[in-house]
Design an enzyme around this catalytic site. Sequence first.
Site, PDB file in Angstrom:
ATOM      1  N   GLY A  46      -7.577 -48.211 -11.584  1.00  0.00           N
ATOM      2  CA  GLY A  46      -6.099 -48.676 -11.015  1.00  0.00           C
ATOM      3  C   GLY A  46      -5.263 -47.521 -11.166  1.00  0.00           C
ATOM      4  O   GLY A  46      -5.481 -46.580 -11.949  1.00  0.00           O
ATOM      5  N   GLN A  51       2.711 -43.246 -11.491  1.00  0.00           N
ATOM      6  CA  GLN A  51       1.984 -42.292 -11.910  1.00  0.00           C
ATOM      7  C   GLN A  51       1.733 -40.773 -11.363  1.00  0.00           C
ATOM      8  O   GLN A  51       1.581 -39.916 -11.723  1.00  0.00           O
ATOM      9  CB  GLN A  51       0.555 -42.820 -12.278  1.00  0.00           C
ATOM     10  CG  GLN A  51       0.687 -44.022 -13.391  1.00  0.00           C
ATOM     11  CD  GLN A  51      -0.764 -44.528 -13.534  1.00  0.00           C
ATOM     12  OE1 GLN A  51      -0.967 -45.500 -12.899  1.00  0.00           O
ATOM     13  NE2 GLN A  51      -1.546 -43.893 -14.619  1.00  0.00           N
ATOM     14  N   CYS A  91      -5.720 -45.507 -19.763  1.00  0.00           N
ATOM     15  CA  CYS A  91      -4.852 -45.328 -18.746  1.00  0.00           C
ATOM     16  C   CYS A  91      -4.937 -43.822 -18.363  1.00  0.00           C
ATOM     17  O   CYS A  91      -4.981 -42.961 -19.200  1.00  0.00           O
ATOM     18  CB  CYS A  91      -3.172 -45.603 -19.183  1.00  0.00           C
ATOM     19  SG  CYS A  91      -2.120 -45.197 -17.908  1.00  0.00           S
ATOM     20  N   LEU A  92      -5.001 -43.603 -16.966  1.00  0.00           N
ATOM     21  CA  LEU A  92      -5.025 -42.131 -16.595  1.00  0.00           C
ATOM     22  C   LEU A  92      -4.022 -41.337 -17.047  1.00  0.00           C
ATOM     23  O   LEU A  92      -4.136 -39.959 -16.850  1.00  0.00           O
ATOM     24  CB  LEU A  92      -5.091 -42.081 -15.136  1.00  0.00           C
ATOM     25  CG  LEU A  92      -6.455 -42.663 -14.427  1.00  0.00           C
ATOM     26  CD1 LEU A  92      -6.695 -42.788 -12.894  1.00  0.00           C
ATOM     27  CD2 LEU A  92      -7.741 -41.995 -14.914  1.00  0.00           C
ATOM     28  N   HIS A 133      -1.373 -54.313 -15.902  1.00  0.00           N
ATOM     29  CA  HIS A 133      -1.071 -52.923 -16.297  1.00  0.00           C
ATOM     30  C   HIS A 133      -0.412 -52.231 -15.490  1.00  0.00           C
ATOM     31  O   HIS A 133       0.492 -51.297 -15.743  1.00  0.00           O
ATOM     32  CB  HIS A 133      -2.448 -52.541 -16.828  1.00  0.00           C
ATOM     33  CG  HIS A 133      -2.766 -51.048 -17.075  1.00  0.00           C
ATOM     34  ND1 HIS A 133      -3.031 -50.444 -18.548  1.00  0.00           N
ATOM     35  CD2 HIS A 133      -2.482 -49.829 -16.557  1.00  0.00           C
ATOM     36  CE1 HIS A 133      -2.722 -49.183 -18.576  1.00  0.00           C
ATOM     37  NE2 HIS A 133      -2.450 -48.883 -17.626  1.00  0.00           N
ATOM     38  N   GLU A 134      -0.976 -52.275 -14.135  1.00  0.00           N
ATOM     39  CA  GLU A 134      -0.287 -51.328 -13.220  1.00  0.00           C
ATOM     40  C   GLU A 134       0.928 -51.821 -12.747  1.00  0.00           C
ATOM     41  O   GLU A 134       1.838 -50.873 -12.512  1.00  0.00           O
ATOM     42  CB  GLU A 134      -1.504 -51.447 -12.100  1.00  0.00           C
ATOM     43  CG  GLU A 134      -2.798 -50.768 -12.300  1.00  0.00           C
ATOM     44  CD  GLU A 134      -2.831 -49.447 -12.924  1.00  0.00           C
ATOM     45  OE1 GLU A 134      -1.939 -48.756 -12.669  1.00  0.00           O
ATOM     46  OE2 GLU A 134      -3.710 -49.283 -13.557  1.00  0.00           O
ATOM     47  N   HIS A 137       3.506 -50.276 -14.861  1.00  0.00           N
ATOM     48  CA  HIS A 137       4.018 -48.884 -14.694  1.00  0.00           C
ATOM     49  C   HIS A 137       5.115 -48.943 -13.585  1.00  0.00           C
ATOM     50  O   HIS A 137       6.058 -47.887 -13.676  1.00  0.00           O
ATOM     51  CB  HIS A 137       2.890 -48.248 -13.676  1.00  0.00           C
ATOM     52  CG  HIS A 137       1.777 -47.661 -14.716  1.00  0.00           C
ATOM     53  ND1 HIS A 137       2.075 -46.625 -15.757  1.00  0.00           N
ATOM     54  CD2 HIS A 137       0.426 -47.816 -14.839  1.00  0.00           C
ATOM     55  CE1 HIS A 137       1.037 -46.432 -16.493  1.00  0.00           C
ATOM     56  NE2 HIS A 137      -0.115 -47.040 -16.187  1.00  0.00           N
TER      57      HIS A 137
HETATM   58 NI    NI Z   1      -2.081 -46.856 -16.605  1.00  0.00          NI
END
Ligand code: NI
Length: 167
Positions: A46, A51, A91-92, A133-134, A137
């Site tokens: 995701g 991000q 998370c990236l 989660h996304e 962000h």
């Molecule tokens: Ni994330």
Amino acid sequence: MAILKILQYPDERLHRVAKKVAQVNETTRKLVRNMAETMYAAPGVGLAATQVDVHERIIVLDISETHDQLKVFINPEIIASSGVSDCEEGCLSVPGIYETVSRSGKVTVRALNEKGASFTLDAEGLLAVCIQHEMDHLIGKVFVEYLSQLKQTRIRAKLKKRLRETM
Ligand code: NI
């Protein structure tokens, strides 16, 4: 298409609140394609526009093993939620850190797709966790902020140290 640079925690820009997309157009679709390419290349399941330093309410997800089930959510809203799910998340933007977060087990989300059409999706399990989660962000929240202050301090120190080592 292009691979976009993913902001790394504790970058302050991860805390910006994204704005609603006023109109889904070719610019939106180009961003969505680049976000998907960036997510697949990472690799991750995701990615939120926040991000990649674009502060608009757009997320892309693909939790399939075959990487051919891309889901695009523009201006997503959770319209119903129930249950509890404790799931280990990563998370990236927070590489190498995996921690358990408690979230709703099921969510119903309403959003626009990349063509600007409205849809509603019932999600549970990993998909429900990823959506939440996304969407966090998009309001400037990173998953580690659910953890204790002590853990957050340790994670920040670890990531800053790693950043120094790779520069
Ligand atoms: Ni994330």
